[in-house]
Design an enzyme around this catalytic site. Structure first.
Site, PDB file in Angstrom:
ATOM      1  N   ARG A 307       0.805  -1.229   0.000  1.00  0.00           N
ATOM      2  CA  ARG A 307       0.000   0.000   0.000  1.00  0.00           C
ATOM      3  C   ARG A 307       0.845   1.289   0.000  1.00  0.00           C
ATOM      4  O   ARG A 307       0.557   2.207  -0.757  1.00  0.00           O
ATOM      5  CB  ARG A 307      -0.997   0.017   1.162  1.00  0.00           C
ATOM      6  CG  ARG A 307      -1.987  -1.166   1.139  1.00  0.00           C
ATOM      7  CD  ARG A 307      -3.148  -0.988   2.100  1.00  0.00           C
ATOM      8  NE  ARG A 307      -4.036   0.061   1.652  1.00  0.00           N
ATOM      9  CZ  ARG A 307      -4.116   1.255   2.180  1.00  0.00           C
ATOM     10  NH1 ARG A 307      -3.375   1.567   3.220  1.00  0.00           N
ATOM     11  NH2 ARG A 307      -4.936   2.143   1.686  1.00  0.00           N
ATOM     12  N   CYS A 338      14.911  -4.157  -3.607  1.00  0.00           N
ATOM     13  CA  CYS A 338      15.694  -3.312  -4.512  1.00  0.00           C
ATOM     14  C   CYS A 338      14.792  -2.398  -5.347  1.00  0.00           C
ATOM     15  O   CYS A 338      14.681  -2.544  -6.570  1.00  0.00           O
ATOM     16  CB  CYS A 338      16.527  -4.195  -5.419  1.00  0.00           C
ATOM     17  SG  CYS A 338      17.351  -5.473  -4.480  1.00  0.00           S
TER      18      CYS A 338
END
Ligand code: LLP
Length: 404
Positions: A307, A338
């Protein structure tokens, strides 16, 4: 869920002990919160006696669905998987509605064979497809037709669904056309008008507007719907400020609407039932300081809770143990993935934190686990349910072998 002597507890369990026993990241749910939310929702709308269909997309854990069923709710599903899970949890087929803009033939056939209450349809093509399958199955199928009321829900644009530019529902003209076209169908009965204008709505005015649009349309149409499905969307208070939806005003406008249009009401709440029921426990892996920032690198990431990365949503992060020693450093709580958007929160004032501390990401019961993924080939976390001093594992942590 609360601090007792500076330690955070879910019901009778300290989160520190849960993290030690079950490892992190860990989704934890409080049964008491779930029960309270459902009781409050029912109490609020008691005078309307609606059918409350829990929106399974917000949390599809079958054990939680079982509890939700025991507390009397039905289900709003959007896929064969969610329908299967709801039936598996024992939810009564007469309390299940199936929404979504792109139900496949396989899904429609499954829903028809399971005799659920309604298939909420969202286009002429889909209505015709349902009719074709109903004919093949030689059944009269009850459906709902979803109107796009062109109403701004005044919420995040990514989770608004009721404006004409959104893919959801049909416009008024198409709505009337489909109603007239299907009046004589032997296989389809349009029993319900459905709407859902968006999610995380904190202002009752868009709901009032939406009801105004329905009122006008119904007067024009002169068609009797047994059911009006008002969808979900009721927002919760993620930031612990005082913003909350005025349920009373929403209820008043529904009562007013029903005086003119006598019908059964369905609600499809997700977040308001399950949002504050869940938290994620996470461990601080490293503290890292660069020239301009202080990073707190957590073991929870955007694959576990997307979210913040997807909607820029805020979830409070609080310590499992309060130590009352304030740091003046600006802290940025991030995950290990990453991606630069794998970032949860920036805090200007926070207590001193050490590596290995257990932290709590708040209000992650809705659209938390259900939106999780295996990105970076990370396993999905375990989920546990706390009832008093009892703890039940309701989903095992995935193993790498499960996902390769
Ligand atoms: N009914 C329909 C037709 C829906 O599309 C939705 C949510 C609901 C009910 C339940 O809405 P709720 O009461 O939970 O607001 N992933 C986003 C939210 C997407 C909502 C999608 N539809 C988030 O994390 O904020």
């Amino acid at each position: 869920m609360q601090y007792i002597n500076n330690k955070f507890y879910i019901e009778k369990k300290s989160v520190k002990s849960l993290a030690e026993k079950f490892n992190t990241p860990l989704y934890c749910y409080s049964f008491k919160n779930l029960k309270t939310n459902i009781q409050n929702f029912k109490k609020t709308f008691k005078s309307i006696s609606p059918l409350i269909c829990f929106s399974v997309k917000s949390n599809s854990n079958v054990y939680l669905l079982k509890e939700i069923k025991k507390l009397g709710l039905g289900a709003d599903v959007v896929s064969k998987g969610e329908l299967f899970a709801s039936l598996k949890a024992g939810i009564n087929k007469n309390k299940i509605v199936f929404s979504g803009v792109g139900k496949t033939e396989e899904e429609i056939e499954y829903a028809i064979r399971k005799n659920i209450l309604l298939i909420n349809s969202e286009s002429l093509s889909e209505v015709l497809k349902i009719e074709e399958i109903a004919k093949k199955e030689n059944k009269l199928v009850n459906i709902g037709l979803r109107l796009n009321p062109d109403t701004d829900a005044k919420t995040l644009k990514q989770i608004s669904t009721g404006k004409s530019e959104n893919k959801f529902g049909v416009d008024e003209k198409t709505f009337i056309k489909i109603i007239n076209l299907m009046k004589k169908s032997k296989f389809i009965r349009i029993k319900c008008l459905s709407v859902h204008i968006g999610s995380q709505i904190l202002n009752h005015k868009p709901y009032e507007k939406m009801l105004g649009v329905l009122d006008k349309l119904l007067k024009r149409l002169k068609y009797k719907f047994d059911i009006i499905d008002l969808g979900g969307g009721m927002g919760i208070n993620y930031e612990k400020n005082n913003r909350k939806l005025n349920y009373n005003e929403y209820k008043k406008s529904i009562i007013k609407f029903r005086r003119k249009h006598n019908c059964k009401i369905i609600f499809e709440p997700g977040r308001s039932i399950i949002g504050n029921v869940g938290i994620i426990l996470t461990k601080v892996i490293y503290l890292k300081h660069n020239k301009s920032k202080n990073f707190v690198i957590l073991d929870v990431a955007m694959n576990d809770l997307i979210r913040p990365a997807l909607y820029n949503a805020k979830h409070r992060i609080i310590p499992s143990i309060k130590n009352n020693s304030m740091s003046k450093k600006v802290l940025e709580f991030v995950g290990p993935i990453c991606e630069t958007t794998d970032k949860f929160l920036t805090e200007k004032k926070y207590q001193n934190i050490k590596e290995n501390d257990i932290m709590i990401v708040c209000d992650t019961g809705a659209y938390g686990f259900s939106l999780s993924s295996n990105y970076n080939l990370r396993v999905k976390p375990a989920e546990i349910l706390i009832k008093g001093n009892k703890v039940q594992i309701i989903r095992k942590r995935q193993k790498i072998v499960d996902i390769i």
